[in-house]
Structures are given as structure tokens and as C-alpha cells.
Motif scaffolding. Structure first.
Motif, PDB file in Angstrom:
ATOM      1  N   MET B   1       0.988  -1.088   0.231  1.00 34.49           N
ATOM      2  CA  MET B   1      -0.122  -0.264   0.333  1.00 34.49           C
ATOM      3  C   MET B   1       1.219   1.332   0.116  1.00 34.49           C
ATOM      4  SD  MET B   1      -1.156   0.174   3.651  1.00 34.49           S
ATOM      5  CE  MET B   1      -0.419  -0.058   5.598  1.00 34.49           C
ATOM      6  N   SER B   2       1.726   1.197  -0.701  1.00 34.53           N
ATOM      7  CA  SER B   2       3.306   2.152  -0.326  1.00 34.53           C
ATOM      8  C   SER B   2       2.566   3.197  -1.370  1.00 34.53           C
ATOM      9  CB  SER B   2       4.174   1.692  -0.748  1.00 34.53           C
ATOM     10  OG  SER B   2       4.682   0.395  -1.709  1.00 34.53           O
ATOM     11  N   GLU B   3       1.579   2.455  -2.463  1.00 32.49           N
ATOM     12  CA  GLU B   3       1.876   3.225  -3.629  1.00 32.49           C
ATOM     13  C   GLU B   3      -0.204   2.893  -3.713  1.00 32.49           C
ATOM     14  OE1 GLU B   3       5.802   1.418  -6.164  1.00 32.49           O
ATOM     15  OE2 GLU B   3       3.790   1.056  -7.053  1.00 32.49           O
ATOM     16  N   ASP B   4      -0.484   2.648  -3.412  1.00 33.52           N
ATOM     17  CA  ASP B   4      -2.447   2.897  -3.304  1.00 33.52           C
ATOM     18  C   ASP B   4      -3.334   4.113  -3.395  1.00 33.52           C
ATOM     19  OD1 ASP B   4      -1.321   4.352  -0.985  1.00 33.52           O
ATOM     20  OD2 ASP B   4      -2.703   3.840   0.460  1.00 33.52           O
ATOM     21  N   LYS B   5      -2.354   5.493  -3.256  1.00 33.25           N
ATOM     22  CA  LYS B   5      -3.217   6.799  -3.897  1.00 33.25           C
ATOM     23  C   LYS B   5      -2.502   7.151  -5.682  1.00 33.25           C
ATOM     24  CE  LYS B   5      -4.495   7.835   0.364  1.00 33.25           C
ATOM     25  NZ  LYS B   5      -3.116   7.713   1.108  1.00 33.25           N
ATOM     26  N   THR B   6      -1.067   7.695  -4.495  1.00 27.28           N
ATOM     27  CA  THR B   6      -0.559   8.660  -5.806  1.00 27.28           C
ATOM     28  C   THR B   6      -1.912   9.286  -6.870  1.00 27.28           C
ATOM     29  OG1 THR B   6       0.643   6.675  -7.046  1.00 27.28           O
ATOM     30  CG2 THR B   6       1.307   6.904  -6.150  1.00 27.28           C
ATOM     31  N   PRO B   7      -1.273  10.137  -6.206  1.00 27.34           N
ATOM     32  CA  PRO B   7      -3.241  10.508  -7.298  1.00 27.34           C
ATOM     33  C   PRO B   7      -2.713  11.801  -8.250  1.00 27.34           C
ATOM     34  CG  PRO B   7      -3.130  12.293  -5.231  1.00 27.34           C
ATOM     35  CD  PRO B   7      -1.486  11.184  -5.431  1.00 27.34           C
ATOM     36  N   GLU B   8      -2.202  11.769  -9.087  1.00 24.39           N
ATOM     37  CA  GLU B   8      -1.606  11.898 -10.616  1.00 24.39           C
ATOM     38  C   GLU B   8      -1.331  13.633 -10.291  1.00 24.39           C
ATOM     39  OE1 GLU B   8      -3.243  10.318 -14.314  1.00 24.39           O
ATOM     40  OE2 GLU B   8      -4.504  11.565 -13.192  1.00 24.39           O
ATOM     41  N   ILE B   9      -0.347  13.776 -10.310  1.00 25.66           N
ATOM     42  CA  ILE B   9       0.337  14.829 -10.650  1.00 25.66           C
ATOM     43  C   ILE B   9       0.370  16.035 -11.529  1.00 25.66           C
ATOM     44  CG2 ILE B   9       2.067  17.065  -9.733  1.00 25.66           C
ATOM     45  CD1 ILE B   9       3.968  14.475  -8.721  1.00 25.66           C
ATOM     46  N   VAL B  10      -1.144  17.000 -11.735  1.00 27.27           N
ATOM     47  CA  VAL B  10      -1.693  18.182 -12.092  1.00 27.27           C
ATOM     48  C   VAL B  10      -0.520  19.295 -12.436  1.00 27.27           C
ATOM     49  CG1 VAL B  10      -3.628  19.205 -13.475  1.00 27.27           C
ATOM     50  CG2 VAL B  10      -4.324  17.080 -11.827  1.00 27.27           C
ATOM     51  N   LEU B  11       0.281  19.309 -13.906  1.00 27.20           N
ATOM     52  CA  LEU B  11       0.666  20.209 -14.540  1.00 27.20           C
ATOM     53  C   LEU B  11       0.107  20.770 -15.468  1.00 27.20           C
ATOM     54  CD1 LEU B  11       3.899  18.656 -15.119  1.00 27.20           C
ATOM     55  CD2 LEU B  11       3.935  20.598 -13.271  1.00 27.20           C
ATOM     56  N   SER B  12       0.871  21.798 -15.546  1.00 27.79           N
ATOM     57  CA  SER B  12      -0.054  23.080 -16.169  1.00 27.79           C
ATOM     58  C   SER B  12       1.237  23.948 -16.897  1.00 27.79           C
ATOM     59  CB  SER B  12      -0.335  24.355 -15.903  1.00 27.79           C
ATOM     60  OG  SER B  12      -0.230  25.043 -14.998  1.00 27.79           O
ATOM     61  N   LEU B  13       1.277  24.170 -18.602  1.00 24.15           N
ATOM     62  CA  LEU B  13       1.965  24.671 -19.169  1.00 24.15           C
ATOM     63  C   LEU B  13       2.175  26.044 -19.396  1.00 24.15           C
ATOM     64  CD1 LEU B  13       3.453  22.083 -21.822  1.00 24.15           C
ATOM     65  CD2 LEU B  13       4.634  22.725 -19.817  1.00 24.15           C
ATOM     66  N   GLU B  14       3.073  26.627 -19.337  1.00 19.30           N
ATOM     67  CA  GLU B  14       3.275  28.152 -19.484  1.00 19.30           C
ATOM     68  C   GLU B  14       4.102  28.321 -20.769  1.00 19.30           C
ATOM     69  OE1 GLU B  14       1.309  31.055 -18.446  1.00 19.30           O
ATOM     70  OE2 GLU B  14       0.253  29.500 -17.832  1.00 19.30           O
ATOM     71  N   ILE B  15       4.820  28.021 -21.438  1.00 17.66           N
ATOM     72  CA  ILE B  15       6.126  28.468 -22.388  1.00 17.66           C
ATOM     73  C   ILE B  15       5.341  28.544 -23.170  1.00 17.66           C
ATOM     74  CG2 ILE B  15       8.049  27.101 -23.425  1.00 17.66           C
ATOM     75  CD1 ILE B  15       7.645  26.642 -20.682  1.00 17.66           C
ATOM     76  N   ASP B  16       5.447  30.095 -24.096  1.00 18.57           N
ATOM     77  CA  ASP B  16       5.595  30.865 -24.604  1.00 18.57           C
ATOM     78  C   ASP B  16       6.265  30.169 -26.377  1.00 18.57           C
ATOM     79  OD1 ASP B  16       4.337  33.146 -23.543  1.00 18.57           O
ATOM     80  OD2 ASP B  16       6.377  33.824 -23.324  1.00 18.57           O
ATOM     81  N   ASP B  17       7.576  29.650 -25.896  1.00 19.40           N
ATOM     82  CA  ASP B  17       8.506  28.652 -27.060  1.00 19.40           C
ATOM     83  C   ASP B  17       7.070  28.046 -27.221  1.00 19.40           C
ATOM     84  OD1 ASP B  17       9.322  27.693 -29.315  1.00 19.40           O
ATOM     85  OD2 ASP B  17      11.116  27.399 -28.079  1.00 19.40           O
ATOM     86  N   PRO B  18       7.182  27.796 -28.527  1.00 18.21           N
ATOM     87  CA  PRO B  18       6.137  26.492 -29.652  1.00 18.21           C
ATOM     88  C   PRO B  18       6.318  25.023 -29.481  1.00 18.21           C
ATOM     89  CG  PRO B  18       5.591  28.832 -30.883  1.00 18.21           C
ATOM     90  CD  PRO B  18       6.390  28.922 -29.583  1.00 18.21           C
ATOM     91  N   ALA B  19       7.816  25.460 -29.958  1.00 24.09           N
ATOM     92  CA  ALA B  19       8.808  24.228 -30.144  1.00 24.09           C
ATOM     93  C   ALA B  19       8.942  23.927 -28.854  1.00 24.09           C
ATOM     94  CB  ALA B  19      10.136  24.505 -30.452  1.00 24.09           C
ATOM     95  N   LEU B  20       9.553  24.790 -27.790  1.00 23.26           N
ATOM     96  CA  LEU B  20       9.660  23.934 -26.626  1.00 23.26           C
ATOM     97  C   LEU B  20       8.323  23.117 -26.010  1.00 23.26           C
ATOM     98  CD1 LEU B  20      11.590  23.720 -24.118  1.00 23.26           C
ATOM     99  CD2 LEU B  20      11.289  25.886 -23.506  1.00 23.26           C
ATOM    100  N   ALA B  21       7.053  24.145 -26.108  1.00 20.29           N
ATOM    101  CA  ALA B  21       6.109  23.499 -25.696  1.00 20.29           C
ATOM    102  C   ALA B  21       5.614  22.318 -26.278  1.00 20.29           C
ATOM    103  CB  ALA B  21       4.871  24.780 -25.725  1.00 20.29           C
ATOM    104  N   ASP B  22       5.466  21.492 -27.134  1.00 21.44           N
ATOM    105  CA  ASP B  22       5.150  21.076 -27.814  1.00 21.44           C
ATOM    106  C   ASP B  22       6.002  19.274 -27.112  1.00 21.44           C
ATOM    107  OD1 ASP B  22       3.346  22.225 -29.443  1.00 21.44           O
ATOM    108  OD2 ASP B  22       4.120  22.583 -31.022  1.00 21.44           O
TER     109      ASP B  22
END
Lengths: 123, 123
Positions: B1-22
Motif C-alpha cells: 500500500m505504498s502506492e495506493d494513491k499517487t493521485p496523479e500530479i496535474v501540471l500546467s504549461l506556461e511556455i511561450d516558445d511553441p517548439a519547446l512547449a510541444d
DNA sequence: GCCTGTCCTGGCCACCCGGCCAGTTTCGCA
DNA sequence: TGCGAAACTGGCCGGGTGGCCAGGACAGGC
């Protein structure tokens, strides 16, 4: 030769929460094409806690108010702003007054602080 | 039960450069335990371009100057600061003068802007 | 000792700031 | 065509701000 380079994206972590930082570090370190930045190393992007500007919730500021707000944030006095925008000091005061009202600030220093907090201006 | 949750980390992207963002989006979307935030969704952390505060380069400010600076950033007047710190208005002016000098600012508004830019204070 | 830095305080003064009153023009919208 | 919002300008004034002068107390380093 579509994948000839992929020069590894260097990411730095700026997370206060140790648990979250550890989990992110563990997850990201296992991704090919990514590398976590060494201390002091220049990073291409940074992972920060929260989202600073996800909900900008723009306050309804007119274009002119944005103009004087930007100059205010640079430390310009009313007289300097008047010269920059080719308007009178009275008009600058008028816009500043509107800004203090809309931003719910007690003075110009408070106004730029609130505006920066809400993402209205880039400090 | 060490990995019972791990509720997914939600990340948002704030990158201006489209290539880097992609590239980042492609890399991160394949990581188990991570998820990119939907538009408007609350994110636990945000990936931003550059690093805002990687080199804080602390200016040598005394404790008292930091006290005054923090209250200045909240829009407090000299009189209010004097009351808060139990010192005279003259002393507040003295510290404010030192801050303007050390931060290379023309006024209190400019001072808090510079301080926030350099990461001396958290806006 | 002496000297340096920080913190504290006072007076004085020109200037700036914010709020109050008043007015004008211009623009888009009903 | 009227009407409101935005932008602009003026005078007035109390209080805030910043710069200058001066001083004292107190801790730490030479």
C-alpha cells in the motif's frame, strides 16, 4: 534525422512542498529527453508550485489606465508619466485615481503590487 | 500500500516558445503519474519558461530594512509602518532612504518593484 | 582604546500625492 | 438624437514623501 539532436530539455524545480518536489523529481528523472538542472545550472524551463497566472481574471482596465499603470510600475512620477504620454499631470492623477479604485489599493505602491499579484502587469 | 494513491500530479504549461512547449508536452504526456492540466483546471504546479529566481543575488539588507520593505509592499504609509514597528516616522524614513539607495530605486513604488523582481520579497 | 555598522530620533523644507470640486471633447451605442 | 463611457484639463488643499542637516546608543572587529 528527425531525432538527430533532441538536446535534452533542462528543467529546474522550484517547489516548496518537499513531498511534491520529491515525487516530481522521481517522475521527471525517469523521462528520456529530460534532465533536471544541477544547482546553478541554466534551465530552459522551471517547474513552480501553483499556477501564478492560470486565472488572470482581468480587471476591466482601459487602455490608458494600463499605460499609466505600466509607467507607475517603473517608478515614474505623475509628472514623468504626463510627459511620456503627452497629457497633463491632472489627467494622470485622474487615471491613477481610477486605478486605485479599481485595484482596491490605498496608494500607487499598493496598486502596482496588486496588479502584479493578479498578473495584470509583468513586474 | 505504498502506492495506493499517487493521485496523479496535474501540471500546467506556461511556455511561450511553441517548439519547446510541444516537446515538453509530448515528453510529459507519456509519464505515468503525471497529467497535463485541462484549460482552466487547477494545477498543482506549472512549468514556466526560464527561471525567475534561480539567481536571487541577495542584496545586503538589514533585518530592519526587510521589515520596512515588507510593510511598504503592502501599501503601508510611513506612519503606519512606524506604528507597526513601534518606531518613529523619522526612523522609518531613514530605513526607506537606505532601501532606495540599496535597491537603486527612485521611490517607494520603484523600490518594491525592484525588490520583487530580484526575489527579495514575495509579492 | 578606537572605529565601523546598525538602529534609532529630531527638525526643516520642497515637492509629490491623492481627493475634492468643476468642466470639456469624442466616441459608440441604443 | 440623446446618452453614457472614456479621455482629458483645471484649481485647490491637507497630508505624505524624500532629502538634507544634526545627534545618540549599542554591539562587534581592529
Amino acid at each position: 534525422m528527425s531525432e538527430d539532436k533532441t538536446p535534452e530539455i533542462v528543467l529546474s524545480l522550484e517547489i516548496d512542498d518537499p513531498a511534491l518536489a520529491d515525487r516530481l523529481a522521481a517522475l521527471l528523472s525517469g523521462v528520456a529527453g529530460l534532465r533536471l538542472a544541477a544547482p546553478g545550472e541554466h534551465a530552459a524551463a522551471t517547474v513552480v508550485a501553483r499556477d501564478p497566472r492560470s486565472m488572470p481574471e482581468d480587471i476591466a482596465l482601459t487602455q490608458r489606465e494600463l499605460d499609466v499603470l505600466a509607467l507607475m510600475a517603473e517608478g515614474s512620477s505623475n509628472k514623468m508619466i504626463a510627459r511620456q504620454l503627452n497629457i497633463s499631470v491632472h489627467t494622470v492623477k485622474f487615471h491613477v485615481g481610477s486605478l486605485l479604485d479599481k485595484l482596491d489599493a490605498t496608494g500607487r505602491t499598493d496598486a502596482v503590487a496588486h496588479a502584479a499579484r493578479r498578473g495584470v502587469i509583468e513586474l
